[in-house]
Design a protein around this motif. Structure first.
Motif, mmCIF file in Angstrom:
data_model
loop_
_atom_site.group_PDB
_atom_site.id
_atom_site.type_symbol
_atom_site.label_atom_id
_atom_site.label_comp_id
_atom_site.label_asym_id
_atom_site.label_seq_id
_atom_site.Cartn_x
_atom_site.Cartn_y
_atom_site.Cartn_z
ATOM 1 N N LYS A 94 -5.027 6.246 -3.813
ATOM 2 C CA LYS A 94 -3.794 7.026 -3.654
ATOM 3 C C LYS A 94 -2.961 6.489 -2.484
ATOM 4 O O LYS A 94 -1.735 6.391 -2.583
ATOM 5 C CB LYS A 94 -4.129 8.504 -3.439
ATOM 6 C CG LYS A 94 -2.914 9.402 -3.325
ATOM 7 C CD LYS A 94 -3.336 10.848 -3.120
ATOM 8 C CE LYS A 94 -2.213 11.828 -3.045
ATOM 9 N NZ LYS A 94 -0.991 11.458 -2.440
ATOM 10 N N VAL A 95 -3.615 6.132 -1.399
ATOM 11 C CA VAL A 95 -2.902 5.575 -0.238
ATOM 12 C C VAL A 95 -2.172 4.301 -0.638
ATOM 13 O O VAL A 95 -1.000 4.106 -0.290
ATOM 14 C CB VAL A 95 -3.872 5.310 0.940
ATOM 15 C CG1 VAL A 95 -3.236 4.419 2.000
ATOM 16 C CG2 VAL A 95 -4.321 6.621 1.559
ATOM 17 N N LYS A 96 -2.845 3.436 -1.367
ATOM 18 C CA LYS A 96 -2.211 2.188 -1.812
ATOM 19 C C LYS A 96 -0.985 2.478 -2.669
ATOM 20 O O LYS A 96 0.078 1.884 -2.468
ATOM 21 C CB LYS A 96 -3.203 1.340 -2.613
ATOM 22 C CG LYS A 96 -4.255 0.668 -1.796
ATOM 23 C CD LYS A 96 -5.168 -0.161 -2.688
ATOM 24 C CE LYS A 96 -6.206 -0.901 -1.885
ATOM 25 N NZ LYS A 96 -7.049 -1.760 -2.727
ATOM 26 N N THR A 97 -1.137 3.389 -3.619
ATOM 27 C CA THR A 97 -0.031 3.725 -4.525
ATOM 28 C C THR A 97 1.136 4.355 -3.767
ATOM 29 O O THR A 97 2.289 3.947 -3.935
ATOM 30 C CB THR A 97 -0.522 4.687 -5.622
ATOM 31 O OG1 THR A 97 -1.616 4.079 -6.309
ATOM 32 C CG2 THR A 97 0.577 5.026 -6.610
ATOM 33 N N ASP A 98 0.831 5.347 -2.953
ATOM 34 C CA ASP A 98 1.876 6.048 -2.208
ATOM 35 C C ASP A 98 2.592 5.126 -1.213
ATOM 36 O O ASP A 98 3.807 5.195 -1.054
ATOM 37 C CB ASP A 98 1.300 7.252 -1.456
ATOM 38 C CG ASP A 98 0.854 8.370 -2.383
ATOM 39 O OD1 ASP A 98 1.127 8.305 -3.600
ATOM 40 O OD2 ASP A 98 0.200 9.320 -1.876
ATOM 41 N N THR A 99 1.824 4.273 -0.553
ATOM 42 C CA THR A 99 2.426 3.352 0.417
ATOM 43 C C THR A 99 3.338 2.348 -0.279
ATOM 44 O O THR A 99 4.434 2.054 0.211
ATOM 45 C CB THR A 99 1.329 2.633 1.232
ATOM 46 O OG1 THR A 99 0.509 3.623 1.861
ATOM 47 C CG2 THR A 99 1.933 1.727 2.294
ATOM 48 N N ALA A 100 2.896 1.843 -1.421
ATOM 49 C CA ALA A 100 3.747 0.909 -2.178
ATOM 50 C C ALA A 100 5.052 1.596 -2.585
ATOM 51 O O ALA A 100 6.124 0.992 -2.499
ATOM 52 C CB ALA A 100 3.002 0.396 -3.407
ATOM 53 N N GLU A 106 6.590 -2.697 -2.611
ATOM 54 C CA GLU A 106 5.952 -3.785 -1.862
ATOM 55 C C GLU A 106 4.482 -3.444 -1.628
ATOM 56 O O GLU A 106 4.156 -2.389 -1.117
ATOM 57 C CB GLU A 106 6.650 -3.978 -0.521
ATOM 58 C CG GLU A 106 6.016 -5.012 0.363
ATOM 59 C CD GLU A 106 5.923 -6.386 -0.261
ATOM 60 O OE1 GLU A 106 4.828 -6.951 -0.275
ATOM 61 O OE2 GLU A 106 6.951 -6.880 -0.750
ATOM 62 N N ASN A 107 3.591 -4.353 -2.023
ATOM 63 C CA ASN A 107 2.172 -4.096 -1.806
ATOM 64 C C ASN A 107 1.408 -5.323 -1.310
ATOM 65 O O ASN A 107 0.196 -5.408 -1.489
ATOM 66 C CB ASN A 107 1.518 -3.531 -3.064
ATOM 67 C CG ASN A 107 1.509 -4.525 -4.197
ATOM 68 O OD1 ASN A 107 2.043 -5.619 -4.085
ATOM 69 N ND2 ASN A 107 0.904 -4.142 -5.302
ATOM 70 N N SER A 108 2.111 -6.229 -0.690
ATOM 71 C CA SER A 108 1.425 -7.399 -0.149
ATOM 72 C C SER A 108 1.869 -7.726 1.282
ATOM 73 O O SER A 108 1.326 -8.643 1.887
ATOM 74 C CB SER A 108 1.652 -8.619 -1.049
ATOM 75 O OG SER A 108 3.035 -8.927 -1.103
ATOM 76 N N SER A 109 2.803 -6.969 1.800
ATOM 77 C CA SER A 109 3.312 -7.248 3.146
ATOM 78 C C SER A 109 2.319 -6.787 4.213
ATOM 79 O O SER A 109 1.411 -5.993 3.953
ATOM 80 C CB SER A 109 4.648 -6.543 3.374
ATOM 81 O OG SER A 109 4.455 -5.142 3.418
ATOM 82 N N GLN A 110 2.520 -7.267 5.417
ATOM 83 C CA GLN A 110 1.691 -6.824 6.531
ATOM 84 C C GLN A 110 1.888 -5.334 6.797
ATOM 85 O O GLN A 110 0.935 -4.639 7.129
ATOM 86 C CB GLN A 110 2.000 -7.634 7.794
ATOM 87 C CG GLN A 110 1.339 -8.984 7.792
ATOM 88 C CD GLN A 110 1.199 -9.548 9.192
ATOM 89 O OE1 GLN A 110 1.821 -9.100 10.141
ATOM 90 N NE2 GLN A 110 0.370 -10.561 9.313
ATOM 91 N N ILE A 115 -0.396 -0.036 7.141
ATOM 92 C CA ILE A 115 -0.325 1.403 6.874
ATOM 93 C C ILE A 115 -1.558 1.856 6.100
ATOM 94 O O ILE A 115 -2.165 2.878 6.429
ATOM 95 C CB ILE A 115 0.976 1.754 6.119
ATOM 96 C CG1 ILE A 115 2.188 1.539 7.028
ATOM 97 C CG2 ILE A 115 0.932 3.193 5.611
ATOM 98 C CD1 ILE A 115 3.523 1.543 6.313
ATOM 99 N N CYS A 116 -1.947 1.095 5.097
ATOM 100 C CA CYS A 116 -3.128 1.453 4.305
ATOM 101 C C CYS A 116 -4.381 1.469 5.174
ATOM 102 O O CYS A 116 -5.181 2.411 5.112
ATOM 103 C CB CYS A 116 -3.313 0.500 3.128
ATOM 104 S SG CYS A 116 -2.085 0.687 1.825
#
Length: 138
Positions: A94-100, A106-110, A115-116
């Motif tokens: 869920k953290v990955k999805t919400d953060t993206a 964006e799901n590959s940036s620093q 944040i994750c």
């Protein structure tokens, strides 16, 4: 720069939103903040180290508690921990999805990884505090 300030504020708030007596957690929290405050450091590395230390502390806390319990209580703790691990895995997804979503896909940036890692570390941190509250009432 705005993201860095926002993240630092989030970290500070998270430190003070918990009341606990665990000196190890306090020490790791302080180390994280010092790392983040040092502009020469990579913030992603700071948060990844923080997560690793929280995960290690969870293992130490779990073993410490387990060793104080009877066999039936150990079995109960083990089952609770297995249930928590499933909950943790779902939360991390869920953290990955919400953060993206927050970062417009964006799901590959620093920033995304940082944040994750931080959110995941706080989730583990909460489990340490919960276990200590229930089992190590001093």
């Amino acid at each position: 720069m705005n993201k860095i300030l926002s993240f630092s504020l989030l970290v500070l708030i998270s430190f003070y939103s918990y009341s606990q007596k665990n000196k190890t957690i306090e020490k790791v929290d302080i180390e994280l903040q010092k790392c983040l405050d040092d502009t020469q450091n990579n913030m992603l590395n700071c948060t990844q180290v923080y997560y690793t230390k929280m995960d290690e502390q969870l293992n130490v806390t779990y073993k410490k508690i387990k060793n104080k319990l009877s066999k039936p209580e150990q079995d109960k703790l083990k089952n609770q921990q297995l249930a928590w691990l499933k909950k943790r895995d779902q939360y991390f997804i869920k953290v990955k999805t919400d953060t993206a979503k927050q970062l417009d896909g964006e799901n590959s940036s620093q920033d995304y990884k940082m944040i994750c890692a931080h959110e995941n570390a706080l989730f583990v941190r909460d489990r340490i505090i919960e276990l200590e509250k229930v089992y190590l009432k001093n």
